[in-house]
Design a protein around this motif. Structure first.
Motif, PDB file in Angstrom:
ATOM      1  N   PHE A 107       0.987  -1.257  -0.002  1.00  0.00           N
ATOM      2  CA  PHE A 107      -0.152  -0.154   0.153  1.00  0.00           C
ATOM      3  C   PHE A 107       0.824   1.430   0.053  1.00  0.00           C
ATOM      4  O   PHE A 107       0.504   2.114  -0.900  1.00  0.00           O
ATOM      5  N   GLU A 108       1.745   1.288   0.828  1.00  0.00           N
ATOM      6  CA  GLU A 108       2.841   2.430   1.042  1.00  0.00           C
ATOM      7  C   GLU A 108       3.618   2.625  -0.306  1.00  0.00           C
ATOM      8  O   GLU A 108       4.052   3.682  -0.631  1.00  0.00           O
ATOM      9  N   GLU A 109       3.906   1.830  -1.013  1.00  0.00           N
ATOM     10  CA  GLU A 109       4.571   2.042  -2.210  1.00  0.00           C
ATOM     11  C   GLU A 109       3.802   2.463  -3.278  1.00  0.00           C
ATOM     12  O   GLU A 109       4.634   3.209  -4.325  1.00  0.00           O
ATOM     13  N   VAL A 110       2.560   2.562  -3.375  1.00  0.00           N
ATOM     14  CA  VAL A 110       1.726   2.900  -4.621  1.00  0.00           C
ATOM     15  C   VAL A 110       2.232   4.365  -4.828  1.00  0.00           C
ATOM     16  O   VAL A 110       2.559   4.837  -6.145  1.00  0.00           O
ATOM     17  N   PRO A 111       2.014   5.501  -3.809  1.00  0.00           N
ATOM     18  CA  PRO A 111       2.204   6.884  -4.216  1.00  0.00           C
ATOM     19  C   PRO A 111       3.830   6.833  -4.894  1.00  0.00           C
ATOM     20  O   PRO A 111       3.971   7.868  -5.750  1.00  0.00           O
ATOM     21  N   GLU A 112       4.894   6.292  -4.207  1.00  0.00           N
ATOM     22  CA  GLU A 112       6.131   6.444  -4.643  1.00  0.00           C
ATOM     23  C   GLU A 112       6.370   5.850  -6.153  1.00  0.00           C
ATOM     24  O   GLU A 112       7.139   6.395  -6.967  1.00  0.00           O
ATOM     25  N   ILE A 113       5.515   4.717  -6.510  1.00  0.00           N
ATOM     26  CA  ILE A 113       5.337   4.330  -7.900  1.00  0.00           C
ATOM     27  C   ILE A 113       5.018   5.176  -8.852  1.00  0.00           C
ATOM     28  O   ILE A 113       5.383   5.434 -10.032  1.00  0.00           O
ATOM     29  N   LEU A 114       3.863   5.828  -8.244  1.00  0.00           N
ATOM     30  CA  LEU A 114       3.240   6.942  -9.256  1.00  0.00           C
ATOM     31  C   LEU A 114       4.015   8.268  -9.387  1.00  0.00           C
ATOM     32  O   LEU A 114       3.863   8.904 -10.385  1.00  0.00           O
ATOM     33  N   GLU A 115       4.815   8.658  -8.354  1.00  0.00           N
ATOM     34  CA  GLU A 115       5.532   9.917  -8.308  1.00  0.00           C
ATOM     35  C   GLU A 115       6.302  10.221  -9.796  1.00  0.00           C
ATOM     36  O   GLU A 115       6.090  11.188 -10.365  1.00  0.00           O
ATOM     37  N   PRO A 116       7.119   9.289 -10.035  1.00  0.00           N
ATOM     38  CA  PRO A 116       7.848   9.867 -11.492  1.00  0.00           C
ATOM     39  C   PRO A 116       7.023   9.646 -12.653  1.00  0.00           C
ATOM     40  O   PRO A 116       7.102  10.217 -13.679  1.00  0.00           O
ATOM     41  N   LEU A 117       6.027   8.726 -12.679  1.00  0.00           N
ATOM     42  CA  LEU A 117       5.170   8.690 -13.771  1.00  0.00           C
ATOM     43  C   LEU A 117       4.023   9.888 -13.872  1.00  0.00           C
ATOM     44  O   LEU A 117       3.893  10.739 -15.042  1.00  0.00           O
ATOM     45  N   LEU A 118       3.697  10.624 -12.894  1.00  0.00           N
ATOM     46  CA  LEU A 118       3.066  11.800 -12.791  1.00  0.00           C
ATOM     47  C   LEU A 118       3.936  12.950 -13.213  1.00  0.00           C
ATOM     48  O   LEU A 118       3.512  13.854 -13.868  1.00  0.00           O
ATOM     49  N   GLU A 119       5.267  12.884 -12.873  1.00  0.00           N
ATOM     50  CA  GLU A 119       6.267  14.190 -13.096  1.00  0.00           C
ATOM     51  C   GLU A 119       6.177  13.739 -14.748  1.00  0.00           C
ATOM     52  O   GLU A 119       6.449  14.927 -15.604  1.00  0.00           O
ATOM     53  N   ARG A 120       6.486  12.650 -15.482  1.00  0.00           N
ATOM     54  CA  ARG A 120       6.374  12.613 -16.576  1.00  0.00           C
ATOM     55  C   ARG A 120       5.159  13.103 -17.507  1.00  0.00           C
ATOM     56  O   ARG A 120       5.410  13.955 -18.507  1.00  0.00           O
ATOM     57  N   TRP A 121       4.135  12.817 -16.683  1.00  0.00           N
ATOM     58  CA  TRP A 121       2.895  13.414 -17.227  1.00  0.00           C
ATOM     59  C   TRP A 121       2.793  14.991 -17.369  1.00  0.00           C
ATOM     60  O   TRP A 121       2.422  15.555 -18.315  1.00  0.00           O
TER      61      TRP A 121
END
Ligand code: SF4
Length: 141
Positions: A107-121
């Motif tokens: 659960f705790e890893e999900v925001p960390e996984i999303l972070e670089p993808l959001l930056e690329r977005w």
């Protein structure tokens, strides 16, 4: 009570199934931890200069998918008591399935996984391009 304009950009459309403790099929938490996940993802959006950008989040406690995570821009699906499968790239109108991006993440890893993808977005997305559309166009494995 808050109006819809006062809700966060993820909170506004986030959806979770009941899961624990009321659903006998549940493998993991869903509804009870949705606000926590919403807050963490909204924090990532704000930190990345994406404050207010819409992101559709759906979460379920098992693969039965009662909250339809399989067509969400971000779908989090309970797999074991402490892990989730992460689906990305569904269509906002329910017109495109999400892709399984990572299996059995905590659960705790999900925001960390999303972070670089959001930056690329933020950096590579077209004007007003939805995250799910961007993921499908640029990031989909
Ligand atoms: S997705 Fe699974 S855990 Fe959630 S309500 Fe449906 S059957 Fe229960």
């Amino acid at each position: 009570m808050r109006t819809v304009e006062e809700l966060g950009s993820v909170e506004r459309s986030a959806l979770a199934c009941p899961a624990l403790p009321t659903c006998g099929q549940a493998l993991a938490e869903s509804e009870r931890r949705l606000p926590e996940m919403v807050g963490q993802i909204e924090d990532k959006l704000s930190a990345g200069g994406l404050n207010g950008r819409r992101l559709q989040l759906r979460m379920t406690g098992c693969p039965n998918g009662c909250a339809r995570p399989g067509v969400a821009e971000v779908g989090i699906v309970g797999k074991t008591k402490s892990t989730y499968d992460l689906f990305l790239g569904g269509g906002l109108r329910g017109d495109r399935l999400a892709t399984l991006y990572k299996e059995k993440v905590k659960f705790e890893e999900v925001p960390e996984i999303l972070e670089p993808l959001l930056e690329r977005w933020r950096d590579e997305g077209l004007e007003d391009e939805a995250f799910g559309d961007f993921f499908t166009r640029v990031l989909q494995p």
